[in-house]
Design an enzyme around this catalytic site. Structure first.
Site, mmCIF file in Angstrom:
data_model
loop_
_atom_site.group_PDB
_atom_site.id
_atom_site.type_symbol
_atom_site.label_atom_id
_atom_site.label_comp_id
_atom_site.label_asym_id
_atom_site.label_seq_id
_atom_site.Cartn_x
_atom_site.Cartn_y
_atom_site.Cartn_z
ATOM 1 C CE LYS A 195 32.022 40.684 14.469
ATOM 2 N NZ LYS A 195 31.681 41.708 13.467
ATOM 3 C CG ASP A 230 29.561 43.166 7.734
ATOM 4 O OD1 ASP A 230 28.349 42.912 7.868
ATOM 5 O OD2 ASP A 230 30.463 42.413 8.167
#
Length: 513
Positions: A195, A230
């Protein structure tokens, strides 16, 4: 004069025939071009076909790969990572807890007050902060110094004078959504960055230790109680609201899933004992692959040109990061087959220029003349003056790509249910028939913009779920949307594993000697 008139008439007739011939020729060429464009669509439809029989094959493949991933390290494309979370929030948690969510170019800090009854989150305060680009490639000290300084500001703004005066150490859940080798509920080592992050001195290092050091440096009396990703946070929040929640799925820019597994089914960690008899497993299901997945030439080309070829195959077929680019590639092929879209623009040649929200907007354009489609083609792909019939083709392309993604996501979810015996067939062994398999209410927590904001995707997913399970079984399966699960869920897990609790699951987590 008679001969002249005849000559003129013949000339006019010849000219008329010539014009007619030109017009007919143009129409024939136009029809041939149109047929080629339609042929591209038909080919796409055939390649993306997901009949229920094929979806059930994907379900079986997912369940088998899950089993293989639990049996041995590297035994499957699915990593099936241990999270060391062996209990989930029950709703009895009380107190004020914090969470830090780092999973991309933004991070979030959160404070929740819990009232001790299920569904009783008394208050929730969230602050989002963008990480300066230079810190994404700097040092771990610089990154955590910045994050903890913002966290300290947040704490000082949110706490009352009486709260600040209390001697009790604040407790924090840390959501860190990067590849991690976890060794306990609050400890893990960074495997690699993604990312856009590339902080070399952090790779192979213990994550919570770095955060804790930065907190001490800032003089912030806070203890990182849990380290989660997450999807584990989403599962925790889902279970907090509904005790029948057994799994969580995130379908947004990227995708992943986790679920509660029996400890004795985790063969690669034989002798692992937990206080609950179970453990949450992080599947990393984006890397799932099976020959039953309907792959197109567009998928193959996109994969080869991606930064991670032959990796994250399932994610590249179902997540928001990639769907728009598949549509772009199909439109490019149509442009190459015909001039109905005009010349190929430089924007149309640009990978990932067509993002998922724009694709969804075209797909769900209900205006009679498809104004939104025309505007996005013009402004994003620099394709001017596209006729209405061609705009309708673009909508159909979006539909085909989205429908395939949603139906495959549904098959993935049913694969999880099959592995844990919640699909009405008796689990992976299939030892019981539907008629004698007693179905229990089963809840799957779901987050991610692709599911929550894209109505057509959501409808196709539910439709496929009903087809695969059958209506009798599907009525027992509930997909429940959660919000801010990655952040709130981490705070809930911090509460569950709080030092002030009577016991901690991590204390009861050990291997049989």
């Amino acid at each position: 004069m008679g001969r002249l008139a005849v000559g003129i008439a013949v000339g006019v007739a010849v000219a008329t025939c010539a014009v007619a011939g030109v017009v007919v020729g143009r129409r024939l060429r136009s029809r041939r071009k149109w047929r080629r464009v339609v042929g591209v669509l038909r080919e796409l439809e055939d390649s993306c076909e997901t009949p229920v029989g094929r979806l059930k094959q994907v379900v079986d493949a997912m369940a088998v790969e899950m089993h293989a991933g639990l049996a041995s390290e590297g035994g499957s494309k699915l990593k099936m990572l241990l999270t060391f979370v062996d209990r989930l929030p029950t709703g009895s948690e009380i107190g004020t807890y914090y969470a830090l969510d780092l999973g991309g170019t933004n991070f979030r800090v959160l404070r929740v007050q819990l009232g001790g009854t299920r569904s009783s989150i008394l208050s929730k305060d969230v602050k989002r902060q963008r990480i300066p680009e230079h810190l994404m490639t700097s040092t771990s000290e610089d990154l955590f110094d910045f994050i903890t300084s913002k966290l300290k500001q947040f704490v000082e703004q949110e706490e009352t004078v009486s709260e600040a005066a209390q001697s009790r150490t604040r407790e924090l859940g840390f959501t860190f959504s990067f590849p991690v080798k976890q060794i306990s509920i609050r400890s893990g080592f960074l495997i690699r960055w993604n990312k856009g992050f590339a902080i070399e001195d952090m790779i192979g290092c213990e994550i919570v230790e770095r955060l804790q050091g930065a907190l001490m440096k800032k003089g912030l009396d806070m203890w990182a109680t849990v380290l989660v990703n997450d999807t584990v946070g989403i599962l925790a929040l889902g279970h907090y609201y509904d005790a029948d929640t057994v799994a969580a799925v995130k379908i947004g820019t990227g995708t992943n899933a986790c679920y509660m597994e029996r400890a004795d089914a985790i063969i690669k960690c034989q002798g692992l004992l937990t206080s609950s008899g179970g453990m949450v497993v992080n599947m990393e299901w984006g890397n799932f692959w099976s020959s039953h997945l309907p792959r197109t030439t567009y998928d193959i080309d996109m994969d080869l040109e991606s930064p991670n070829p032959n990796d994250q195959g399932f994610e590249k077929m179902i997540s928001g990061m990639y769907l728009g680019d598949i549509v772009r590639r199909v439109i490019l092929r149509m442009c190459e087959e015909s001039d109905i879209f005009g010349p190929v623009s430089s924007k149309l040649l640009t990978p990932f220029v067509l993002e998922m929200p724009l694709m969804a907007a075209m797909h769900e354009d209900e205006s009679p003349d498809l104004k939104e489609v025309a505007a996005i083609l013009r402004e994003t792909l620099e394709i001017q003056g596209v006729p209405l019939k061609a705009r309708r083709l673009v909508v159909k392309v979006c539909d085909v790509v989205t429908r395939r993604a949603a139906r495959l996501a549904a098959a993935g979810i049913v694969g999880i249910l099959k592995k844990i015996g919640r699909d009405g067939t008796g689990g992976i062994t299939g030892s019981r028939s539907r008629s004698d398999a007693k179905m229990r209410r089963t809840v799957v927590a779901v987050e991610g913009s692709l599911y929550t904001s894209y109505m057509m995707f959501r409808e196709y997913l539910h439709e496929a779920l009903n087809e695969i399970l059958g209506e009798e079984v599907a009525q027992h399966v509930v997909l429940r949307t959660t919000e801010d699960g990655s952040c709130v869920g981490a705070a809930l897990l911090a509460a569950l594993h709080s030092s002030s609790s009577s016991s901690s699951s991590s204390d009861g987590l050990h291997r049989r000697q």
